[in-house]
Every structure is written in C-alpha cells, then in structure tokens.
Design an enzyme around this catalytic site. Structure first.
Site, PDB file in Angstrom:
ATOM      1  N   ASP A  15      81.251 -96.854   9.796  1.00  0.00           N
ATOM      2  CA  ASP A  15      80.576 -97.309  11.014  1.00  0.00           C
ATOM      3  C   ASP A  15      79.249 -96.588  11.237  1.00  0.00           C
ATOM      4  O   ASP A  15      78.828 -96.383  12.373  1.00  0.00           O
ATOM      5  CB  ASP A  15      81.475 -97.130  12.253  1.00  0.00           C
ATOM      6  N   LYS A  18      75.781 -99.322   8.178  1.00  0.00           N
ATOM      7  CA  LYS A  18      75.392 -99.724   6.823  1.00  0.00           C
ATOM      8  C   LYS A  18      74.966-101.179   6.758  1.00  0.00           C
ATOM      9  O   LYS A  18      74.007-101.519   6.072  1.00  0.00           O
ATOM     10  CB  LYS A  18      76.560 -99.508   5.854  1.00  0.00           C
ATOM     11  N   GLY A  42      83.859-103.809   8.560  1.00  0.00           N
ATOM     12  CA  GLY A  42      83.239-104.732   9.513  1.00  0.00           C
ATOM     13  C   GLY A  42      81.770-104.377   9.591  1.00  0.00           C
ATOM     14  O   GLY A  42      81.418-103.394  10.221  1.00  0.00           O
ATOM     15  N   HIS A  43      80.946-105.111   8.891  1.00  0.00           N
ATOM     16  CA  HIS A  43      79.520-104.786   8.858  1.00  0.00           C
ATOM     17  C   HIS A  43      78.755-105.702   9.806  1.00  0.00           C
ATOM     18  O   HIS A  43      78.721-106.906   9.629  1.00  0.00           O
ATOM     19  CB  HIS A  43      78.985-104.884   7.431  1.00  0.00           C
ATOM     20  N   GLN A 225      83.355 -98.431   4.481  1.00  0.00           N
ATOM     21  CA  GLN A 225      83.942 -97.186   5.019  1.00  0.00           C
ATOM     22  C   GLN A 225      82.937 -96.046   4.812  1.00  0.00           C
ATOM     23  O   GLN A 225      81.748 -96.284   4.908  1.00  0.00           O
ATOM     24  CB  GLN A 225      85.304 -96.889   4.374  1.00  0.00           C
ATOM     25  N   LEU A 333      69.509 -93.275  16.345  1.00  0.00           N
ATOM     26  CA  LEU A 333      68.852 -92.153  17.020  1.00  0.00           C
ATOM     27  C   LEU A 333      68.600 -92.513  18.486  1.00  0.00           C
ATOM     28  O   LEU A 333      68.680 -91.664  19.376  1.00  0.00           O
ATOM     29  CB  LEU A 333      67.520 -91.831  16.317  1.00  0.00           C
ATOM     30  N   GLY A 416      67.568 -99.047  16.689  1.00  0.00           N
ATOM     31  CA  GLY A 416      68.147-100.132  17.490  1.00  0.00           C
ATOM     32  C   GLY A 416      68.790-101.138  16.564  1.00  0.00           C
ATOM     33  O   GLY A 416      68.668-101.044  15.338  1.00  0.00           O
TER      34      GLY A 416
HETATM   35  P1  IMP Z   1      92.781 -98.888   5.998  1.00  0.00           P
HETATM   36  O1  IMP Z   1      91.541 -98.874   5.168  1.00  0.00           O
HETATM   37  O2  IMP Z   1      92.958-100.128   6.813  1.00  0.00           O
HETATM   38  O3  IMP Z   1      94.005 -98.550   5.184  1.00  0.00           O
HETATM   39  O4  IMP Z   1      92.672 -97.689   7.092  1.00  0.00           O
HETATM   40  C1  IMP Z   1      92.626 -96.319   6.704  1.00  0.00           C
HETATM   41  C2  IMP Z   1      91.696 -95.536   7.599  1.00  0.00           C
HETATM   42  O5  IMP Z   1      90.349 -95.944   7.374  1.00  0.00           O
HETATM   43  C3  IMP Z   1      91.921 -95.753   9.097  1.00  0.00           C
HETATM   44  O6  IMP Z   1      91.609 -94.546   9.770  1.00  0.00           O
HETATM   45  C4  IMP Z   1      90.893 -96.821   9.467  1.00  0.00           C
HETATM   46  O7  IMP Z   1      90.547 -96.780  10.822  1.00  0.00           O
HETATM   47  C5  IMP Z   1      89.738 -96.398   8.574  1.00  0.00           C
HETATM   48  N1  IMP Z   1      88.844 -97.497   8.222  1.00  0.00           N
HETATM   49  C6  IMP Z   1      89.068 -98.491   7.346  1.00  0.00           C
HETATM   50  N2  IMP Z   1      88.006 -99.290   7.249  1.00  0.00           N
HETATM   51  C7  IMP Z   1      87.067 -98.788   8.055  1.00  0.00           C
HETATM   52  C8  IMP Z   1      85.725 -99.168   8.352  1.00  0.00           C
HETATM   53  O8  IMP Z   1      85.168-100.117   7.819  1.00  0.00           O
HETATM   54  N3  IMP Z   1      85.074 -98.388   9.257  1.00  0.00           N
HETATM   55  C9  IMP Z   1      85.648 -97.294   9.812  1.00  0.00           C
HETATM   56  N4  IMP Z   1      86.894 -96.899   9.563  1.00  0.00           N
HETATM   57  C10 IMP Z   1      87.603 -97.643   8.682  1.00  0.00           C
END
Ligand code: IMP
Length: 433
Positions: A15, A18, A42-43, A225, A333, A416
């Site tokens: 998050d 990206k 989720g981009h 991630q 920022l 932004g």
């Molecule tokens: P999983 O990837 O669904 O197995 O989740 C494992 C961990 O990664 C959890 O803490 C999720 O909240 C975190 N996570 C998975 N995908 C994302 C992402 O795209 N952004 C932020 N955290 C993520």
C-alpha cells in the site's frame, strides 16, 4: 535502443502507492508485468478524478497500447480475473490483444479461498495472519506441494471435469475441518466459462519478454505487497506467500537477472500495515487516526482500516539493501501537511540495546521500541506544487533526511493521487530515451 527492464517494489508493508507510480511510469513503457501475488493486491489508479482498483491486472491496463503480462509467479483466480476484465470492458478498456497470461501461472480455485478462511478462523487470536482471504496462501501451498493446476490447463477440454473432481476432493477436507461444502457442479460450470474466456490470453510469456528485450522495448515489473510482507524477508510468519522483493521479478517472469536495468523502491512518507504482525512505529493514538483519515488509509482489497505510524528508516534501509533500490519513488508526502512535529524512527531499542537492522524473529521485532528523531512539519496542501523548489523548506528538509538515512536518492515524488501530482526529479531508466 537498449531495452530497459525496470523493477518497481514496495519498500514497506504494501500500500505504498505502487499502482499510481506504475501508472505514471507506463506513459512510455511498452509492457507492464505482474510477477507474484494474486488478487490479494489492490492497486489504485486515479485517472481524471475516477478511481480504479486493479487486483490481478497489471496497472498498465489503463493505458491503451501498453501490453500486460501476468507472469508465472502470480497465482490467478480465473473468476476474479474475468470479473476484472469485464469491469474494465464496461469502462471502455479493451484488453483483448494486449493481456497475456503465463501458461505456468498457478490457479487459485474456490477451495483455496475456503481453506484460507477456514485456517484463519481456526487460529488463535495472536496467531492469525489477517490474510485477505483470497486463497493466496493455499494456492502457493499447492504449487510447492506439486499438486496445483496451472493456466495451461485452461485450454484443456478436460478442464471442467478436472476442476469438478478437485472441488469434490476439497469438499472432503472441508467437511473434516467442519466447513460447509462447495457446490461442485455450478462452480465447475462457472470455471469452465472463465476458462473459455481466458484461454486465448494464455501463452509462454517468458518468450514474449525475451522478444521485447531483443526489440529494445521498455518493461516495468510491478511488485505487489511489499518487502516486509515477503515470504523470506518479511516479518514471518505475518507475511504473504510469495517473493514480493526485486528477486521475485526474475523467478516470477522468466527474465534473467542481468537483464534488469533498474530497481525503484516505492516508499510512503509514513508507514502503514494491514493485517496482523509487528509494526514498531505504529501509532495507536489520535495521531495514528489523523494519518489514517488524511491518507485515506483503508485497504483497497478488503476495505479494512490500515494501521498507521511514523516513517521507519530501519525498514527503508533494509528494503534498499534487499532489493538493491537505486532510487525511491516517495509517495503521499502531502498527507503529512499539518503534522508538527514529524517523527522519524532512526533505530530500534530492544531491551536497552540499539538495533539498526530488522531482526528475523517477529517476537523480537514486536518488542522493539522506535528511537525517534523529530523534525518541524509544515502547514497547507502540497497538491498544487509542481516543482521541488516550491515545496515548503520543512518538507524539503524531510526529504533530504530520508535520502541521508537510507543512502538512496528520491527520483520520483508523489504529492497527491492524480497523475498530475507527481514530480519526476531523476527520470528512471524506463522510457528515458
Ligand atoms: P495474504 O496475502 O492474503 O495471504 O495475506 C497475508 C498478509 O499480507 C496479510 O497481513 C495481508 O493483509 C497482507 N497483504 C496481502 N496483500 C496485500 C496488499 O496488497 N497490500 C497490503 N497488505 C497485503
């Protein structure tokens, strides 16, 4: 012209923004490649004030003419991918001739999701990972167990029978764990329809990327991630199941390491985390809530509120080292406007001992207390700032301190959500010609 293969990774817990940075960089890229994770990502891309959230599709999808690859390292939920393609079609985005799905990518099937939910529910509170429940972990388990089903199976006339049998077999495991069974027949039909839709996109994508290299094209590898969620280098076991770090770009796409020209780390000006696990600079107070509100910090996939805290130099330095980050894309920022003073974590204190590195043991990390440094903040919005010189002095000093503490220059600055709220200070490799 020499090809440019640029890897973009998240330097914190995901998050970092990206999607937006990739979207800006794809202006001159020929290809965007996802190489790990799945629809747990989720981009968010905001174009002309309209927000789009992409989960499986590479962020280049929103740029007509950019070709999109879902690499072998990604785990693909066929139903989710079809829904996403359909949604974009509704928004006028046509992916017919520019979406390529690796024949070696593993499939996430409905029982993976059920296993994910069942496992989380069965764990004690302190042991839960807080997954996105998209079936990501169980799909990678099947891959490592060598029992997975891959995208090359989507074109197999036997696919409907195979998935039906697998769902029926999974139902026996679900029953043993006290979970309700899945409806094998209707699900197999839905999956068969998805397979028909996706089969034309399935190909050996590593060959496409090899051809792109030979033609001197620009390729962006879009990490999902972040480094601290990487299965090897993150805060294990509170991590995802794939290599979200730069090395994953090669194994997850079939591109040899020496072809990577540049690694960009996306770094948020503060820190967030969704799900469970240690987070030394977390703020469980009004400042944390103010950061969440100002930064609209709610999960793009699950809607969960993100945990918020100050920027952490220990994490950023670690990410710079593991990924070989050559420049930062510093995001959000603008969110820090009005926070005064601003704190930066420069080291950890573990039972009276100063630590400059991230410990491997999640329990040790949870026991770390941040060692803070304070800097004056600034007031007012930065959303209309278009040049570095127009930033308030305090903001410029904050950026300089981040560069100094990490030893990595900031090449891109995002102020932004829109494409226009971006200052490119040092044009990275991609498209620089
Ligand atoms: P999983 O990837 O669904 O197995 O989740 C494992 C961990 O990664 C959890 O803490 C999720 O909240 C975190 N996570 C998975 N995908 C994302 C992402 O795209 N952004 C932020 N955290 C993520």
């Amino acid at each position: 012209m020499a090809a440019m293969f640029t890897v973009l990774i998240g330097a914190q817990w995901g998050d970092e923004g990206k999607g937006k940075v990739i979207d800006v960089l794809t202006e001159r890229a020929d290809w965007v490649v996802r190489y790990q994770g799945g629809n747990n990502a989720g981009h968010t891309v905001e174009i002309g004030g309209v927000r789009h959230v992409l989960h499986l599709l590479p962020s280049g999808a929103m740029r007509p003419g950019v070709r999109c690859v879902i690499g072998n390292g990604v785990v693909v939920d066929p139903l989710a991918l079809c829904a996403e393609i359909e949604e974009l079609r509704g928004a006028g985005v046509d992916l017919r001739d520019r979406l390529f799905l690796s024949d070696r990518a593993h499939l996430v099937l409905p029982y993976h999701r059920a296993f994910d939910a069942g496992r989380e529910a069965a764990l004690a509170r302190g042991e839960r990972i807080g997954t996105t429940q998209r079936g990501i972990g169980p799909a990678y388990v099947d891959k490592a167990m060598r029992t997975g089903l891959r995208a090359c199976a989507l074109g197999d006339p036997e696919f409907p029978r195979i998935v039906r049998e697998r769902i029926e077999a999974a139902n026996r495991h679900l029953a043993a764990g006290g979970q309700p069974p899945l409806e094998a027949g209707p699900l197999a039909e839905q999956l068969a329809a998805a397979a028909r839709e996706l089969a034309p996109h399935v190909t050996d994508t590593s060959r496409l990327l090899d051809d792109a290299w030979r033609r001197g094209e620009s390729v962006l590898f879009e990490g999902a991630q972040g480094t601290m969620l990487d299965v090897d280098f993150g805060t294990y076991p509170f991590v995802t199941s794939s290599n979200a770090t730069a090395g994953g770009a090669c194994t997850g796409s079939g591109v040899p390491p020496h072809r990577i020209s540049c690694v960009i780390g996306v770094l948020k000006a503060y820190t967030t985390r969704v799900g469970e696990g240690p987070f030394p600079t977390e703020l469980n107070d009004a400042t944390g809530e103010a950061l969440r509100a100002a930064g609209r910090e709610f999960g793009a996939t699950t809607g969960r509120p993100r945990r918020c805290g100050w920027w952490d130099a220990v994490v950023a330095r670690y990410s710079a080292r593991i990924n070989g980050v050559q420049q930062w894309a510093l995001t959000k920022l603008d969110v820090l406007g009005g926070f005064d003073p601003i704190r930066l974590c420069v080291a950890y204190d573990l039972n009276g001992r100063r630590l400059d590195e991230v410990p491997a043991d999640a329990r040790a990390l949870a026991a770390c207390r941040p060692v803070y440094e304070e800097m004056p903040g600034w007031a007012g919005s930065l959303q209309n700032v278009r040049r570095l010189d127009d930033l308030p002095t305090a903001a410029r000093r904050y950026l300089a301190r981040i560069e100094q503490l990490t030893g990595v220059p900031i090449g891109i600055l995002s102020l932004g959500p829109g494409r226009e709220n971006t200052i490119v200070l040092d044009p990275p490799g991609v498209g620089a010609g």
